[in-house]
Design a protein around this motif. Structure first.
Motif, PDB file in Angstrom:
ATOM      1  N   UNK A 176       0.841  -1.173   0.000  1.00 42.01           N
ATOM      2  CA  UNK A 176       0.000   0.000   0.000  1.00 42.01           C
ATOM      3  C   UNK A 176       0.890   1.242   0.000  1.00 42.01           C
ATOM      4  N   UNK A 177       0.547   2.183  -0.814  1.00 40.45           N
ATOM      5  CA  UNK A 177       1.318   3.421  -0.885  1.00 40.45           C
ATOM      6  C   UNK A 177       1.106   4.255   0.372  1.00 40.45           C
ATOM      7  N   UNK A 178       2.132   4.996   0.729  1.00 41.92           N
ATOM      8  CA  UNK A 178       2.083   5.799   1.948  1.00 41.92           C
ATOM      9  C   UNK A 178       0.940   6.814   1.919  1.00 41.92           C
ATOM     10  N   UNK A 179       0.736   7.451   0.775  1.00 44.00           N
ATOM     11  CA  UNK A 179      -0.319   8.468   0.689  1.00 44.00           C
ATOM     12  C   UNK A 179      -1.691   7.843   0.930  1.00 44.00           C
ATOM     13  N   UNK A 180      -1.913   6.679   0.361  1.00 49.24           N
ATOM     14  CA  UNK A 180      -3.186   5.984   0.542  1.00 49.24           C
ATOM     15  C   UNK A 180      -3.353   5.553   2.005  1.00 49.24           C
ATOM     16  N   UNK A 181      -2.277   5.061   2.621  1.00 46.86           N
ATOM     17  CA  UNK A 181      -2.399   4.665   4.016  1.00 46.86           C
ATOM     18  C   UNK A 181      -2.635   5.882   4.909  1.00 46.86           C
ATOM     19  N   UNK A 182      -1.985   6.986   4.608  1.00 54.53           N
ATOM     20  CA  UNK A 182      -2.214   8.202   5.397  1.00 54.53           C
ATOM     21  C   UNK A 182      -3.692   8.578   5.360  1.00 54.53           C
ATOM     22  N   UNK A 183      -4.283   8.483   4.182  1.00 55.49           N
ATOM     23  CA  UNK A 183      -5.709   8.810   4.051  1.00 55.49           C
ATOM     24  C   UNK A 183      -6.573   7.826   4.857  1.00 55.49           C
ATOM     25  N   UNK A 184      -6.229   6.550   4.778  1.00 57.91           N
ATOM     26  CA  UNK A 184      -6.994   5.555   5.537  1.00 57.91           C
ATOM     27  C   UNK A 184      -6.817   5.762   7.041  1.00 57.91           C
ATOM     28  N   UNK A 185      -5.606   6.070   7.468  1.00 59.93           N
ATOM     29  CA  UNK A 185      -5.374   6.323   8.892  1.00 59.93           C
ATOM     30  C   UNK A 185      -6.185   7.530   9.359  1.00 59.93           C
ATOM     31  N   UNK A 186      -6.237   8.565   8.536  1.00 64.05           N
ATOM     32  CA  UNK A 186      -7.031   9.750   8.886  1.00 64.05           C
ATOM     33  C   UNK A 186      -8.505   9.380   9.023  1.00 64.05           C
ATOM     34  N   UNK A 187      -8.994   8.564   8.110  1.00 60.62           N
ATOM     35  CA  UNK A 187     -10.397   8.138   8.185  1.00 60.62           C
ATOM     36  C   UNK A 187     -10.645   7.285   9.425  1.00 60.62           C
ATOM     37  N   UNK A 188      -9.659   6.467   9.798  1.00 64.57           N
ATOM     38  CA  UNK A 188      -9.807   5.668  11.020  1.00 64.57           C
ATOM     39  C   UNK A 188      -9.898   6.568  12.252  1.00 64.57           C
ATOM     40  N   UNK A 189      -9.141   7.662  12.272  1.00 67.54           N
ATOM     41  CA  UNK A 189      -9.242   8.577  13.418  1.00 67.54           C
ATOM     42  C   UNK A 189     -10.635   9.193  13.497  1.00 67.54           C
TER      43      UNK A 189
ATOM     44  N   UNK B  25      -4.984  -0.788  10.824  1.00 64.99           N
ATOM     45  CA  UNK B  25      -3.733  -1.089  10.123  1.00 64.99           C
ATOM     46  C   UNK B  25      -3.519  -2.598  10.044  1.00 64.99           C
ATOM     47  N   UNK B  26      -3.782  -3.287  11.136  1.00 64.81           N
ATOM     48  CA  UNK B  26      -3.640  -4.747  11.138  1.00 64.81           C
ATOM     49  C   UNK B  26      -4.549  -5.363  10.090  1.00 64.81           C
ATOM     50  N   UNK B  27      -5.779  -4.870  10.009  1.00 62.01           N
ATOM     51  CA  UNK B  27      -6.743  -5.421   9.050  1.00 62.01           C
ATOM     52  C   UNK B  27      -6.289  -5.281   7.599  1.00 62.01           C
ATOM     53  N   UNK B  28      -5.516  -4.248   7.304  1.00 58.34           N
ATOM     54  CA  UNK B  28      -5.058  -4.064   5.922  1.00 58.34           C
ATOM     55  C   UNK B  28      -3.597  -4.471   5.745  1.00 58.34           C
ATOM     56  N   UNK B  29      -3.029  -5.090   6.781  1.00 56.17           N
ATOM     57  CA  UNK B  29      -1.689  -5.650   6.661  1.00 56.17           C
ATOM     58  C   UNK B  29      -0.551  -4.665   6.802  1.00 56.17           C
TER      59      UNK B  29
END
Length: 115
Positions: A1-14, A59-63
């Motif tokens: 997973x690209x860092x930018x995409x994970x950053x967006x997902x992490x933001x949505x998780x917050x 994060x665990x769920x998406x590896x």
């Protein structure tokens, strides 16, 4: 997973735990340590813990593995280091004191809102 995409997902998780003032700071080319900061606030120890747990569980769920965790004992500022993305969960007064947005003022900032 690209860092930018994970950053967006992490933001949505917050946001799933009602984090406030969620921003993604793009540090690409500005930092040798990471590419993105996700910065948010929680109003209490309980909320800060819930936000941090949501990000770690998601994060665990998406590896994606968290490499380092700091601040889970006092819950004033929790740092979750995913190497290319670092998530900072602050209580408001601590966030204001450290003011990462000013410290990294050259970084493009994207506000993230609950949809």
């Amino acid at each position: 997973m690209e860092a930018k995409e994970f950053a967006r997902q992490a933001a949505e998780l917050t946001l799933s735990k009602k984090a406030q003032d969620v921003v993604i700071m793009d540090l690409t080319g500005l930092s040798d340590v990471t590419n993105f900061f996700v910065v948010c606030s929680g109003e209490s120890d309980t909320q800060v813990k819930a936000i941090a747990d949501a990000v770690m569980d998601g994060a665990v769920e998406i590896g994606v593995k968290v490499w380092r965790k700091e601040g889970l004992n006092n819950l004033q500022w929790v740092l979750l280091d995913f190497v290319d993305v670092v998530v900072h969960v602050f209580q408001p007064k601590v966030r204001e004191y450290y003011d990462l947005e000013r410290l990294w003022g050259d970084a493009p900032v994207t506000q993230v809102h609950d949809e």
